[in-house]
Scaffold this active site. Structure first.
Site, PDB file in Angstrom:
ATOM      1  N   GLU A 175      -8.653   6.370 -14.293  1.00 24.96           N
ATOM      2  CA  GLU A 175      -8.691   6.680 -12.863  1.00 24.96           C
ATOM      3  C   GLU A 175      -9.857   7.646 -12.640  1.00 24.96           C
ATOM      4  OE1 GLU A 175      -4.153   6.309 -11.177  1.00 24.96           O
ATOM      5  OE2 GLU A 175      -4.565   8.090 -12.350  1.00 24.96           O
ATOM      6  N   SER A 209      -3.190  15.106 -14.913  1.00 23.44           N
ATOM      7  CA  SER A 209      -2.414  13.952 -14.477  1.00 23.44           C
ATOM      8  C   SER A 209      -1.678  14.249 -13.180  1.00 23.44           C
ATOM      9  CB  SER A 209      -1.405  13.559 -15.554  1.00 23.44           C
ATOM     10  OG  SER A 209      -0.616  14.669 -15.899  1.00 23.44           O
ATOM     11  N   HIS A 238      -8.979  10.509 -15.301  1.00 22.94           N
ATOM     12  CA  HIS A 238      -7.603  10.508 -15.814  1.00 22.94           C
ATOM     13  C   HIS A 238      -7.395   9.340 -16.777  1.00 22.94           C
ATOM     14  CE1 HIS A 238      -3.029  10.169 -15.083  1.00 22.94           C
ATOM     15  NE2 HIS A 238      -3.285  10.923 -16.130  1.00 22.94           N
ATOM     16  N   ASN A 258       0.579   7.639 -11.573  1.00 23.14           N
ATOM     17  CA  ASN A 258       1.758   8.516 -11.639  1.00 23.14           C
ATOM     18  C   ASN A 258       2.540   8.551 -10.328  1.00 23.14           C
ATOM     19  OD1 ASN A 258       1.698   9.133 -14.297  1.00 23.14           O
ATOM     20  ND2 ASN A 258       0.487  11.000 -14.058  1.00 23.14           N
TER      21      ASN A 258
HETATM   22  N1  CAA Z   1      -3.720   5.937 -31.088  1.00 20.55           N
HETATM   23  C1  CAA Z   1      -4.556   4.924 -31.398  1.00 20.55           C
HETATM   24  N2  CAA Z   1      -4.165   3.647 -31.526  1.00 20.55           N
HETATM   25  C2  CAA Z   1      -2.857   3.405 -31.323  1.00 20.55           C
HETATM   26  C3  CAA Z   1      -1.929   4.404 -30.999  1.00 20.55           C
HETATM   27  C4  CAA Z   1      -2.420   5.716 -30.892  1.00 20.55           C
HETATM   28  N3  CAA Z   1      -1.626   6.748 -30.577  1.00 20.55           N
HETATM   29  N4  CAA Z   1      -0.706   3.841 -30.849  1.00 20.55           N
HETATM   30  C5  CAA Z   1      -0.867   2.527 -31.074  1.00 20.55           C
HETATM   31  N5  CAA Z   1      -2.156   2.266 -31.342  1.00 20.55           N
HETATM   32  C6  CAA Z   1      -2.741   0.950 -31.601  1.00 20.55           C
HETATM   33  C7  CAA Z   1      -2.271   0.433 -32.922  1.00 20.55           C
HETATM   34  O1  CAA Z   1      -3.161   0.826 -33.968  1.00 20.55           O
HETATM   35  C8  CAA Z   1      -2.291  -1.068 -32.714  1.00 20.55           C
HETATM   36  O2  CAA Z   1      -3.590  -1.588 -32.923  1.00 20.55           O
HETATM   37  P1  CAA Z   1      -3.769  -2.933 -33.776  1.00 20.55           P
HETATM   38  O3  CAA Z   1      -2.929  -3.972 -33.102  1.00 20.55           O
HETATM   39  O4  CAA Z   1      -5.221  -3.210 -33.724  1.00 20.55           O
HETATM   40  O5  CAA Z   1      -3.262  -2.582 -35.111  1.00 20.55           O
HETATM   41  C9  CAA Z   1      -2.000  -1.247 -31.229  1.00 20.55           C
HETATM   42  O6  CAA Z   1      -2.255   0.022 -30.629  1.00 20.55           O
HETATM   43  C10 CAA Z   1      -0.575  -1.644 -30.977  1.00 20.55           C
HETATM   44  O7  CAA Z   1       0.263  -0.665 -31.564  1.00 20.55           O
HETATM   45  P2  CAA Z   1       1.648  -0.960 -32.269  1.00 20.55           P
HETATM   46  O8  CAA Z   1       1.629  -2.337 -32.876  1.00 20.55           O
HETATM   47  O9  CAA Z   1       1.985   0.194 -33.151  1.00 20.55           O
HETATM   48  O10 CAA Z   1       2.733  -0.883 -31.120  1.00 20.55           O
HETATM   49  P3  CAA Z   1       2.818  -1.615 -29.740  1.00 20.55           P
HETATM   50  O11 CAA Z   1       2.297  -3.001 -29.788  1.00 20.55           O
HETATM   51  O12 CAA Z   1       4.202  -1.374 -29.290  1.00 20.55           O
HETATM   52  O13 CAA Z   1       1.833  -0.784 -28.797  1.00 20.55           O
HETATM   53  C11 CAA Z   1       1.579   0.931 -27.214  1.00 20.55           C
HETATM   54  C12 CAA Z   1       1.976   0.573 -28.639  1.00 20.55           C
HETATM   55  C13 CAA Z   1       0.097   0.596 -26.998  1.00 20.55           C
HETATM   56  C14 CAA Z   1       1.799   2.413 -27.056  1.00 20.55           C
HETATM   57  C15 CAA Z   1       2.465   0.066 -26.235  1.00 20.55           C
HETATM   58  O14 CAA Z   1       3.819   0.212 -26.560  1.00 20.55           O
HETATM   59  C16 CAA Z   1       2.267   0.438 -24.796  1.00 20.55           C
HETATM   60  O15 CAA Z   1       1.320   0.017 -24.156  1.00 20.55           O
HETATM   61  N6  CAA Z   1       3.191   1.252 -24.246  1.00 20.55           N
HETATM   62  C17 CAA Z   1       3.103   1.765 -22.885  1.00 20.55           C
HETATM   63  C18 CAA Z   1       2.207   2.982 -22.901  1.00 20.55           C
HETATM   64  C19 CAA Z   1       2.021   3.556 -21.546  1.00 20.55           C
HETATM   65  O16 CAA Z   1       2.584   3.136 -20.545  1.00 20.55           O
HETATM   66  N7  CAA Z   1       1.176   4.587 -21.492  1.00 20.55           N
HETATM   67  C20 CAA Z   1       0.922   5.314 -20.276  1.00 20.55           C
HETATM   68  C21 CAA Z   1       1.815   6.497 -20.245  1.00 20.55           C
HETATM   69  S1  CAA Z   1       1.650   7.363 -18.721  1.00 20.55           S
HETATM   70  C22 CAA Z   1       0.284   8.300 -18.925  1.00 20.55           C
HETATM   71  O17 CAA Z   1      -0.324   8.398 -19.959  1.00 20.55           O
HETATM   72  C23 CAA Z   1      -0.143   8.980 -17.688  1.00 20.55           C
HETATM   73  C24 CAA Z   1       0.293  10.355 -17.549  1.00 20.55           C
HETATM   74  O18 CAA Z   1      -0.403  11.077 -16.874  1.00 20.55           O
HETATM   75  C25 CAA Z   1       1.579  10.855 -18.053  1.00 20.55           C
END
Ligand code: CAA
Length: 294
Positions: A152, A119, A140, A190
């Site tokens: 990415e 990342s 990524h 990022n």
């Molecule tokens: N693995 C698999 N599926 C998952 C999961 C996981 N860890 N977490 C959530 N899900 C699925 C759930 O099963 C659910 O599916 P269904 O609706 O079909 O049941 C769906 O995602 C939604 O989950 P929740 O209802 O539990 O919760 P939510 O609606 O709040 O969604 C989230 C959770 C998808 C994480 C959402 O909060 C989100 O998009 N958050 C932002 C995440 C983000 O920005 N990620 C990028 C981080 S930066 C990065 O990764 C880059 C780096 O290099 C650091």
């Protein structure tokens, strides 16, 4: 280039998700960890997610069984010999990645494309350590890889057109939205997201608002699924600090500098969700914002 077998290195937070989405797309997958306990944990997470998908009616049991059947766990690099694409998702440590590639490069067939899920590190540093810098790309993924739509696809100065195309074709088969990024530390997301998260900490340090108020503001005011502090805890404060440090080293710009609060929280072992405490305390029924008091 036709891909049938995909190798994933590392069954941690990102690796297990990448292995799962690749198997769901129909690829045979080999997944390696350094010991059996870590491998079992990663495969266990995949089985749990597949179980949830069946429970929620998103997948038939027979399809979940078929996905699981396509993933082979291993502790042995020799199982990567016939992979067409190998993606590393091991610890974000350049030396460990270089050691791993030096061992694997001689085992994997010459036609295969190698990829890193880094990342923040420059992709070229890994590509140049192999005998095939032309056949090396960045892929990524975002956390959780099973849910986040973006991939990415990163091109270095050495990546050849066929390998870049392979990266795109792979991502598209996974159903991801693929964007083309050049090998600049932080790539696209990022580069924009890390300064935003660091700035949320600075806003808190400067007394603009409390942790939960800043989170509530960005959720309701910018329609973000998570506020910046919830996101920091989700990504991991240690991971965010390490990415910020690498970006600061590369660009020497204040926007990438880890604020004192972040540094101290990491020193204290407050890593976010994974350690049970970050900007929120996760020991109760629902997360409660805690004043870091630093
Ligand atoms: N693995 C698999 N599926 C998952 C999961 C996981 N860890 N977490 C959530 N899900 C699925 C759930 O099963 C659910 O599916 P269904 O609706 O079909 O049941 C769906 O995602 C939604 O989950 P929740 O209802 O539990 O919760 P939510 O609606 O709040 O969604 C989230 C959770 C998808 C994480 C959402 O909060 C989100 O998009 N958050 C932002 C995440 C983000 O920005 N990620 C990028 C981080 S930066 C990065 O990764 C880059 C780096 O290099 C650091």
């Amino acid at each position: 280039m036709e891909i049938s077998k995909v190798g994933v290195l590392g069954a941690g937070l990102m690796g297990h998700g990448i292995a799962q989405v690749a198997a769901q797309a129909g690829y045979d997958v080999v997944l390696r960890e350094v010991d059996q306990a870590r491998l079992d944990k990663g495969i266990g997470r995949i089985e749990k997610q597949l179980g949830r998908a069946v429970e929620k009616g998103r997948m038939e049991q027979s399809d979940a069984d078929a996905v699981r059947g396509r993933i082979n766990g291993t502790l042995d690099y020799a199982d990567y010999a016939d992979c067409d694409l190998v993606i590393e998702a091991i610890t974000e440590n350049l030396q460990q990645k270089l050691d791993m590639w030096r061992e694997l490069d001689g085992i994997v067939n010459d036609g295969a494309v190698l990829a890193t899920n880094t990342s923040s590190l420059s992709v070229i540093d890994q590509a140049a350590a192999t005998r095939r810098p032309g056949r090396f790309v960045g892929l990524h993924f975002f956390n959780p890889a099973q849910v986040m739509p973006l991939l990415e696809v990163v091109q270095t100065v050495t990546t050849d057109e066929e390998s870049l195309k392979t990266g795109f074709e792979f991502g598209e088969r996974l159903g991801k939205t693929c964007v083309h990024a050049k090998d600049k530390t932080g790539f696209i997301v990022n580069r924009l997201l890390v300064p935003y998260m660091l700035d949320a900490i600075r806003a808190y340090e400067e007394g603009v608002g409390s942790i939960d108020q800043i989170d509530a503001a960005m959720k309701a005011g910018a329609n973000h699924p998570m506020g910046p502090f919830t996101l920091l805890d989700f990504v991991g404060l240690d991971t965010t600090k390490s990415i910020a440090d690498i970006m600061f080293d590369e660009y020497r710009e204040r926007r990438f500098a880890a604020p004192p609060t972040l540094r101290k929280m990491v020193a204290a072992g407050f890593y976010g969700q994974k350690s049970g405490r970050g900007f929120y305390d996760y020991s109760g029924d629902k997360p409660v914002a805690v004043d870091p008091g630093l």
